[in-house]
Design a protein around this motif. Structure first.
Motif, mmCIF file in Angstrom:
data_model
loop_
_atom_site.group_PDB
_atom_site.id
_atom_site.type_symbol
_atom_site.label_atom_id
_atom_site.label_comp_id
_atom_site.label_asym_id
_atom_site.label_seq_id
_atom_site.Cartn_x
_atom_site.Cartn_y
_atom_site.Cartn_z
ATOM 1 N N THR A 14 9.910 -12.570 2.585
ATOM 2 C CA THR A 14 9.047 -11.993 3.627
ATOM 3 C C THR A 14 9.839 -11.684 4.899
ATOM 4 O O THR A 14 9.456 -10.803 5.657
ATOM 5 C CB THR A 14 7.853 -12.917 3.964
ATOM 6 O OG1 THR A 14 8.328 -14.193 4.380
ATOM 7 C CG2 THR A 14 6.923 -13.065 2.763
ATOM 8 N N ALA A 15 10.944 -12.377 5.111
ATOM 9 C CA ALA A 15 11.760 -12.153 6.320
ATOM 10 C C ALA A 15 12.806 -11.051 6.140
ATOM 11 O O ALA A 15 13.463 -10.660 7.106
ATOM 12 C CB ALA A 15 12.460 -13.452 6.712
ATOM 13 N N ASP A 16 12.943 -10.522 4.930
ATOM 14 C CA ASP A 16 13.979 -9.523 4.625
ATOM 15 C C ASP A 16 13.666 -8.191 5.317
ATOM 16 O O ASP A 16 12.700 -7.521 4.966
ATOM 17 C CB ASP A 16 14.063 -9.328 3.112
ATOM 18 C CG ASP A 16 15.159 -8.381 2.677
ATOM 19 O OD1 ASP A 16 15.758 -7.695 3.548
ATOM 20 O OD2 ASP A 16 15.419 -8.305 1.470
ATOM 21 N N ASN A 17 14.493 -7.816 6.276
ATOM 22 C CA ASN A 17 14.276 -6.578 7.027
ATOM 23 C C ASN A 17 14.728 -5.328 6.275
ATOM 24 O O ASN A 17 14.514 -4.215 6.747
ATOM 25 C CB ASN A 17 14.996 -6.649 8.378
ATOM 26 C CG ASN A 17 14.362 -7.687 9.285
ATOM 27 O OD1 ASN A 17 13.157 -7.889 9.250
ATOM 28 N ND2 ASN A 17 15.187 -8.354 10.074
ATOM 29 N N GLN A 18 15.337 -5.500 5.110
ATOM 30 C CA GLN A 18 15.822 -4.361 4.320
ATOM 31 C C GLN A 18 14.740 -3.788 3.400
ATOM 32 O O GLN A 18 14.928 -2.715 2.829
ATOM 33 C CB GLN A 18 17.043 -4.777 3.479
ATOM 34 C CG GLN A 18 18.190 -5.352 4.288
ATOM 35 C CD GLN A 18 18.717 -4.373 5.325
ATOM 36 O OE1 GLN A 18 18.980 -3.218 5.007
ATOM 37 N NE2 GLN A 18 18.830 -4.824 6.560
ATOM 38 N N LYS A 19 13.638 -4.506 3.252
ATOM 39 C CA LYS A 19 12.588 -4.077 2.327
ATOM 40 C C LYS A 19 11.305 -3.784 3.088
ATOM 41 O O LYS A 19 11.000 -4.439 4.077
ATOM 42 C CB LYS A 19 12.292 -5.181 1.303
ATOM 43 C CG LYS A 19 13.415 -5.436 0.333
ATOM 44 C CD LYS A 19 13.037 -6.508 -0.674
ATOM 45 C CE LYS A 19 14.134 -6.644 -1.708
ATOM 46 N NZ LYS A 19 14.301 -7.995 -2.166
ATOM 47 N N ASN A 20 10.530 -2.805 2.567
ATOM 48 C CA ASN A 20 9.213 -2.553 3.146
ATOM 49 C C ASN A 20 8.209 -3.552 2.556
ATOM 50 O O ASN A 20 8.549 -4.341 1.671
ATOM 51 C CB ASN A 20 8.782 -1.091 2.946
ATOM 52 C CG ASN A 20 8.504 -0.730 1.493
ATOM 53 O OD1 ASN A 20 8.027 -1.546 0.695
ATOM 54 N ND2 ASN A 20 8.797 0.507 1.129
ATOM 55 N N ARG A 21 6.986 -3.528 3.040
ATOM 56 C CA ARG A 21 5.989 -4.518 2.634
ATOM 57 C C ARG A 21 5.755 -4.516 1.121
ATOM 58 O O ARG A 21 5.737 -5.574 0.492
ATOM 59 C CB ARG A 21 4.676 -4.297 3.382
ATOM 60 C CG ARG A 21 3.643 -5.346 3.027
ATOM 61 C CD ARG A 21 2.438 -5.349 3.928
ATOM 62 N NE ARG A 21 1.823 -4.058 4.040
ATOM 63 C CZ ARG A 21 1.130 -3.648 5.102
ATOM 64 N NH1 ARG A 21 0.973 -4.449 6.133
ATOM 65 N NH2 ARG A 21 0.590 -2.458 5.133
ATOM 66 N N ASP A 22 5.560 -3.345 0.520
ATOM 67 C CA ASP A 22 5.300 -3.306 -0.923
ATOM 68 C C ASP A 22 6.487 -3.816 -1.725
ATOM 69 O O ASP A 22 6.312 -4.484 -2.756
ATOM 70 C CB ASP A 22 4.919 -1.892 -1.377
ATOM 71 C CG ASP A 22 3.451 -1.579 -1.119
ATOM 72 O OD1 ASP A 22 2.697 -2.475 -0.676
ATOM 73 O OD2 ASP A 22 3.040 -0.429 -1.381
ATOM 74 N N GLU A 23 7.698 -3.536 -1.276
ATOM 75 C CA GLU A 23 8.897 -4.050 -1.957
ATOM 76 C C GLU A 23 8.942 -5.573 -1.870
ATOM 77 O O GLU A 23 9.313 -6.245 -2.830
ATOM 78 C CB GLU A 23 10.161 -3.445 -1.354
ATOM 79 C CG GLU A 23 10.339 -1.968 -1.671
ATOM 80 C CD GLU A 23 11.448 -1.305 -0.858
ATOM 81 O OE1 GLU A 23 12.008 -0.304 -1.347
ATOM 82 O OE2 GLU A 23 11.754 -1.781 0.263
ATOM 83 N N LYS A 24 8.552 -6.118 -0.728
ATOM 84 C CA LYS A 24 8.517 -7.567 -0.559
ATOM 85 C C LYS A 24 7.452 -8.192 -1.474
ATOM 86 O O LYS A 24 7.691 -9.211 -2.114
ATOM 87 C CB LYS A 24 8.238 -7.940 0.895
ATOM 88 C CG LYS A 24 9.372 -7.588 1.834
ATOM 89 C CD LYS A 24 8.996 -7.872 3.277
ATOM 90 C CE LYS A 24 10.083 -7.394 4.227
ATOM 91 N NZ LYS A 24 9.751 -7.720 5.624
ATOM 92 N N LEU A 25 6.272 -7.570 -1.530
ATOM 93 C CA LEU A 25 5.200 -8.086 -2.385
ATOM 94 C C LEU A 25 5.619 -8.051 -3.852
ATOM 95 O O LEU A 25 5.377 -9.013 -4.596
ATOM 96 C CB LEU A 25 3.914 -7.285 -2.176
ATOM 97 C CG LEU A 25 3.263 -7.417 -0.797
ATOM 98 C CD1 LEU A 25 2.103 -6.447 -0.663
ATOM 99 C CD2 LEU A 25 2.819 -8.848 -0.537
#
Length: 151
Positions: A14-25
């Motif tokens: 969830t803290a990864d700034n390289q991914k957008n929300r859907d990529e994180k989910l």
């Protein structure tokens, strides 16, 4: 991998700034699906309160026809209205169950709250009868607390 070992990995995603929300989910779905033996389908549904429907978000597992679920229908729809966790030890014993596949034996759904509003849920199907415990509920509540930071 234990739930305690998975928690920092969830926070890291969830803290990864390289991914957008859907990529994180999707990354969370993959992590859970690959590391909890009895999590055979892992996905998120998000609420549209105007139409009183849930809409399928990122998921990992077998394809599903249930991309839109009315509030009140099935386990997910009931959680949209009750705002409470719902554990189904045996889907065959549940009256208001929407069958996804013959391989699904049990299900757990935990609501996702942002600022006190139920905006969706994490939904997990298992091919095992009655695998979910209170530890699963607490872990998935933690997952949703982390996911809520994305909104």
């Amino acid at each position: 991998m234990t739930f305690q070992e998975l928690q920092p990995q969830i926070s890291s995603i969830t803290a990864d700034n390289q991914k957008n929300r859907d990529e994180k989910l999707l990354a969370i779905c993959k992590l859970l699906n690959e590391n909890v033996e009895y999590y055979n389908w892992v996905g998120f549904y998000f609420a549209n309160h105007d139409t009183k429907t849930l809409h399928l978000g990122p998921y990992v597992g077998a394809e599903t026809d249930h991309t839109v679920i009315p509030f009140g229908k099935g386990i997910c729809g009931q959680v949209a209205e009750s705002n409470a966790n719902f554990v189904v030890p045996d889907v065959k014993a549940q009256d208001n169950y929407i069958a996804c596949s013959l391989t699904v034996k049990s299900e757990i759904v935990v609501p996702l709250f942002v600022n006190g509003v139920n905006i969706g849920q994490i939904d997990i199907d298992s091919h095992v009868i009655d695998p979910f415990t209170e530890a699963d509920e607490r872990f998935l509540e933690f997952v949703n607390q982390e996911v809520a930071k994305l909104f």
